[in-house]
Design an enzyme around this catalytic site. Structure first.
Site, PDB file in Angstrom:
ATOM      1  N   ARG A  41     -11.486  18.400 -69.839  1.00  0.00           N
ATOM      2  CA  ARG A  41     -10.657  18.491 -71.043  1.00  0.00           C
ATOM      3  C   ARG A  41      -9.832  19.759 -70.944  1.00  0.00           C
ATOM      4  O   ARG A  41     -10.341  20.813 -70.525  1.00  0.00           O
ATOM      5  CB  ARG A  41     -11.526  18.542 -72.302  1.00  0.00           C
ATOM      6  CG  ARG A  41     -12.105  17.200 -72.712  1.00  0.00           C
ATOM      7  CD  ARG A  41     -11.016  16.229 -73.193  1.00  0.00           C
ATOM      8  NE  ARG A  41     -11.571  14.987 -73.680  1.00  0.00           N
ATOM      9  CZ  ARG A  41     -11.677  13.857 -72.967  1.00  0.00           C
ATOM     10  NH1 ARG A  41     -11.259  13.828 -71.719  1.00  0.00           N
ATOM     11  NH2 ARG A  41     -12.183  12.771 -73.510  1.00  0.00           N
ATOM     12  N   HIS A  96      -3.206  12.982 -67.536  1.00  0.00           N
ATOM     13  CA  HIS A  96      -4.518  12.477 -67.973  1.00  0.00           C
ATOM     14  C   HIS A  96      -4.789  11.067 -67.410  1.00  0.00           C
ATOM     15  O   HIS A  96      -4.969  10.104 -68.155  1.00  0.00           O
ATOM     16  CB  HIS A  96      -4.606  12.480 -69.508  1.00  0.00           C
ATOM     17  CG  HIS A  96      -6.024  12.567 -70.002  1.00  0.00           C
ATOM     18  ND1 HIS A  96      -6.379  13.232 -71.140  1.00  0.00           N
ATOM     19  CD2 HIS A  96      -7.195  12.063 -69.511  1.00  0.00           C
ATOM     20  CE1 HIS A  96      -7.695  13.130 -71.338  1.00  0.00           C
ATOM     21  NE2 HIS A  96      -8.202  12.422 -70.345  1.00  0.00           N
ATOM     22  N   GLU A 145      -2.356  18.722 -75.137  1.00  0.00           N
ATOM     23  CA  GLU A 145      -1.735  17.470 -74.700  1.00  0.00           C
ATOM     24  C   GLU A 145      -0.952  16.812 -75.821  1.00  0.00           C
ATOM     25  O   GLU A 145      -1.446  16.808 -76.954  1.00  0.00           O
ATOM     26  CB  GLU A 145      -2.828  16.492 -74.220  1.00  0.00           C
ATOM     27  CG  GLU A 145      -3.201  16.734 -72.795  1.00  0.00           C
ATOM     28  CD  GLU A 145      -4.346  15.854 -72.315  1.00  0.00           C
ATOM     29  OE1 GLU A 145      -4.417  14.673 -72.706  1.00  0.00           O
ATOM     30  OE2 GLU A 145      -5.158  16.382 -71.544  1.00  0.00           O
TER      31      GLU A 145
HETATM   32  C1  DGY Z   1     -12.498   9.878 -71.253  1.00  0.00           C
HETATM   33  O1  DGY Z   1     -13.052   8.820 -71.011  1.00  0.00           O
HETATM   34  O2  DGY Z   1     -12.997  10.715 -71.988  1.00  0.00           O
HETATM   35  C2  DGY Z   1     -11.178  10.116 -70.606  1.00  0.00           C
HETATM   36  O3  DGY Z   1     -10.717  11.389 -70.718  1.00  0.00           O
HETATM   37  C3  DGY Z   1     -10.143   9.135 -71.089  1.00  0.00           C
HETATM   38  O4  DGY Z   1     -10.127   8.163 -70.148  1.00  0.00           O
END
Ligand code: DGY
Length: 321
Positions: free
Chosen positions: A240, A287, A269
């Site tokens: 993240r 992402h 983001e």
């Molecule tokens: C998740 O699954 O948390 C990803 O970041 C989105 O695909």
């Protein structure tokens, strides 16, 4: 028949079972692929019994409280940091997610970013496209070999372990930092050594982030952490964005405190710190780590299963709450 709202288009094959049983409304006109506003989510979820959400949809308590019909919130993704899970629990909402099915896709992508940065693929590609390739050279765009290097994994859950398995194939030594040591069988199988964050930062040639975002991991990689890394080290983030202090990262790259970074996620983001766009040894992706046909189809199917189970009275799988 329940009313199911979906915040953005998902693979049809995954949604088909849900469509066959319930009234499914996919929000394809309003938001397209863009993050929804809180108001947008509230409007979409008005009257809905189930909501299928994504990491890009804000679901704080103030939004959840206004979705008065909602019984289940099925997150299309493994991370649920966009949802106030405590508030959802308090409201009696079932929250589910999609663990397991995006592990390999995400691990592959972390390695893809690592290789791209280590072997300077972005610059190499640009070099050829710019018509600058005039013949083989001895010192052109020299990169870093992975064999014999140390990979430091922050967060040794499913995805961290999948990255470690891949790193073994490259002949890397694996060290890791986690809230708790992994079980000894996992450590043995991956030849992975549990270390403190400080040791991981100072010993690693590559630091790859695979932890969840929470109060403890917010800005875990800040200016101080970046200063502890080797000047030759690379940072990979497929976890993240807010795990890394992005402004501090730009400063560290500018100052040569680390050598490069591969980033699939960003602190704010979809905004990207402008300082990152100028770096030659930084590879950026929007992402995409779970973005394979296989993973995304399975993720949609799991959301369908969770919603179907909620309304058929069966045991709801993949529960967070
Ligand atoms: C998740 O699954 O948390 C990803 O970041 C989105 O695909």
């Amino acid at each position: 028949m329940a009313h199911v709202a979906v915040t953005r288009p998902l693979p049809d094959a995954g949604l088909a079972p849900l469509r066959a049983a319930h009234d499914v409304h996919v929000n394809d006109e309003k938001s397209g692929g863009l993050p929804m506003s809180e108001q947008g989510v509230v409007e979409l979820a008005q009257g809905a019994d189930a909501l299928i959400s994504t990491v890009a949809d804000p679901l704080p308590a103030s939004v959840l409280e206004q979705c008065t019909h909602l019984r289940v919130l099925a997150q299309f993704g493994v991370g649920v940091d966009n949802i106030d899970v405590a508030a959802a629990r308090e409201l009696g909402l079932v929250v589910t997610h999609t663990p397991g099915v995006l592990t390999d896709a995400t691990a592959d992508f972390a390695v893809a970013l690592l290789l791209a940065v280590a072997r300077r693929l972005r610059a190499a590609d640009q070099f050829v496209r710019d018509g600058r390739f005039e013949g083989w050279e001895t010192t052109l765009l020299l990169g870093m070999e992975l064999t014999g290097k140390t990979l430091g994994i922050v967060g040794m859950g499913r995805i961290g372990q999948a990255v470690a398995r891949r790193a073994i194939g490259f002949g890397m030594d694996v060290i890791y930092y986690n809230r708790h040591p992994a079980n000894p069988t996992v450590e043995r199988r991956l030849s992975a050594r549990y270390v403190s964050l400080e040791t991981l930062l100072t010993e690693s040639d590559v630091v790859s982030l695979h932890c969840a975002l929470n109060d403890d991991s917010h800005h875990l990689i800040d200016a101080d952490a970046l200063r502890q890394m080797k000047r030759s080290a690379l940072l990979v983030n497929t976890a993240r964005g807010p795990v890394v202090d992005e402004a501090a990262l730009v400063e560290a790259l500018d100052a040569g405190e680390i050598a490069g970074a591969g980033l699939d996620v960003f602190e704010h983001e979809p905004e990207v710190h402008p300082g990152l766009l100028e770096q030659e040894r930084v590879v950026l992706a929007p992402h995409l780590a779970s973005a394979t046909v296989e993973a995304r189809t399975k993720m949609a199917r799991m959301c369908s299963e969770a919603v179907l189970a909620t309304f058929s009275g069966g045991e709801v799988p993949y529960r967070v709450t």
